[in-house]
Design a protein around this motif. Structure first.
Motif, PDB file in Angstrom:
ATOM      1  N   LEU A 230       0.816  -1.211   0.000  1.00  0.00           N
ATOM      2  CA  LEU A 230       0.000   0.000   0.000  1.00  0.00           C
ATOM      3  C   LEU A 230       0.852   1.264   0.000  1.00  0.00           C
ATOM      4  CD1 LEU A 230      -2.957   1.165   0.318  1.00  0.00           C
ATOM      5  CD2 LEU A 230      -2.479   1.228   2.769  1.00  0.00           C
ATOM      6  N   CYS A 231       1.942   1.277   0.759  1.00  0.00           N
ATOM      7  CA  CYS A 231       2.681   2.517   1.038  1.00  0.00           C
ATOM      8  C   CYS A 231       3.993   2.659   0.270  1.00  0.00           C
ATOM      9  CB  CYS A 231       2.975   2.621   2.535  1.00  0.00           C
ATOM     10  SG  CYS A 231       1.494   2.687   3.578  1.00  0.00           S
ATOM     11  N   ARG A 232       4.399   1.659  -0.483  1.00  0.00           N
ATOM     12  CA  ARG A 232       5.697   1.750  -1.146  1.00  0.00           C
ATOM     13  C   ARG A 232       5.717   2.914  -2.134  1.00  0.00           C
ATOM     14  NH1 ARG A 232       5.426  -3.624  -5.014  1.00  0.00           N
ATOM     15  NH2 ARG A 232       3.466  -3.104  -6.061  1.00  0.00           N
ATOM     16  N   GLY A 233       6.834   3.613  -2.157  1.00  0.00           N
ATOM     17  CA  GLY A 233       6.984   4.756  -3.046  1.00  0.00           C
ATOM     18  C   GLY A 233       6.301   6.014  -2.560  1.00  0.00           C
ATOM     19  N   ARG A 234       5.735   5.981  -1.356  1.00  0.00           N
ATOM     20  CA  ARG A 234       5.043   7.155  -0.807  1.00  0.00           C
ATOM     21  C   ARG A 234       5.639   7.534   0.543  1.00  0.00           C
ATOM     22  NH1 ARG A 234       0.883   3.806  -2.966  1.00  0.00           N
ATOM     23  NH2 ARG A 234      -0.298   4.837  -4.628  1.00  0.00           N
TER      24      ARG A 234
END
Length: 275
Positions: A230-234
């Motif tokens: 869900l959170c990768r790259g953010r």
């Protein structure tokens, strides 16, 4: 006197017959060659079987990985396609609730404040429950008549963590799982089935909780597969619950955003504030 003579042709035939019998008996060198060829054939057969087994196991493992990877690609987006909606244990449902001023209590001994009844509102969600993984995946679409943000939410009961992806800000927020407001996957699935069947028509109330951003998370991969997907790259931040006494609030210049969602028989408004 009788003279005995032998036919030379018959003698030659006997000799040839003996040579033929000797030719049918394999020599010692031929036996070793046959055994060596058989051993090589058997070894080649075992190698081929082992290679096929490794190839099949690679196909199975690779297929399982690709399936899980591409399914979880949909978690980080605001839209769910028709295929995802048709998957098992995936529901699109809504709940009606009153705009009331309930606050989350830390213990059952604390007295709840009197609710302030407001107009009836509705909240829709797309929910997918993975019972084997003990994970709940929730998508809150863009609301029609409310100021709360659209979001994707992951409740991971194995990691005991919750992640919010604010789709307006494109930021992730993680916090310990609050089991007082989030139903376990099995119970939540039963509630959704009852809502879909019409045996339970929720008309609920609104509960408020406030969170404050504390620090940035550098290694999101340590939070588990589902939260990482869900959170990768953010940009990802940790949240801490902010204690608010009903009726007494400090005036602070905080940048706050609302995410309304439900994983229980009531709706929760999570207010995320950055100091």
């Amino acid at each position: 006197m009788v003279k005995l003579t032998f036919n030379s042709a018959l003698g030659q035939k006997d000799v040839k017959k003996g040579e033929k019998d000797e030719a049918l008996i394999p020599q010692e060198g031929d036996v070793e060659e046959i055994l060596r060829v058989r051993q090589q054939s058997r070894a080649w057969c075992w190698c081929m079987c082992l290679g096929l087994a490794l190839m099949l196991s690679g196909v199975v493992v690779g297929g399982a990985y690709l399936y899980r990877y591409y399914i979880m690609e949909d978690v980080g987006t605001a839209e769910f396609d028709a295929v995802t909606l048709q998957e098992e244990n995936t529901y699109f449902c809504g709940v009606n609730y009153h705009e009331e001023r309930y606050m989350m209590r830390e213990s059952a001994e604390e007295e709840a404040p009197e609710p302030l009844v407001g107009m009836l509102k509705r909240l829709d969600e797309r929910v997918r429950i993975l019972q084997e993984d003990k994970v709940e995946l929730i998508n809150v679409p863009v609301p029609e008549f409310s100021d709360n943000d659209p979001a994707d939410i992951v409740h991971d009961f194995n990691r005991r963590m919750t992640a919010y992806l604010d789709l307006n800000l494109n930021k992730c927020y993680v916090t310990p799982l609050n089991t007082s407001i989030v139903m376990p996957p099995k119970d939540f699935l039963e509630l959704l089935v009852n809502i879909k069947a019409g045996t339970y028509l929720p008309q609920s109330y609104l509960v408020h909780e406030q969170m404050v951003v504390t620090e940035k998370v550098e290694h999101v991969e340590q939070l588990g597969y589902f939260i990482y997907s869900l959170c990768r790259g953010r940009d990802t931040y940790r949240l801490q619950r902010r204690e608010v006494v009903p009726g007494i609030q400090k005036r602070e210049a905080l940048d706050c955003h609302k995410i309304r969602h439900f994983e229980n028989k009531f709706v929760v408004e999570t207010l995320i504030c950055e100091q």
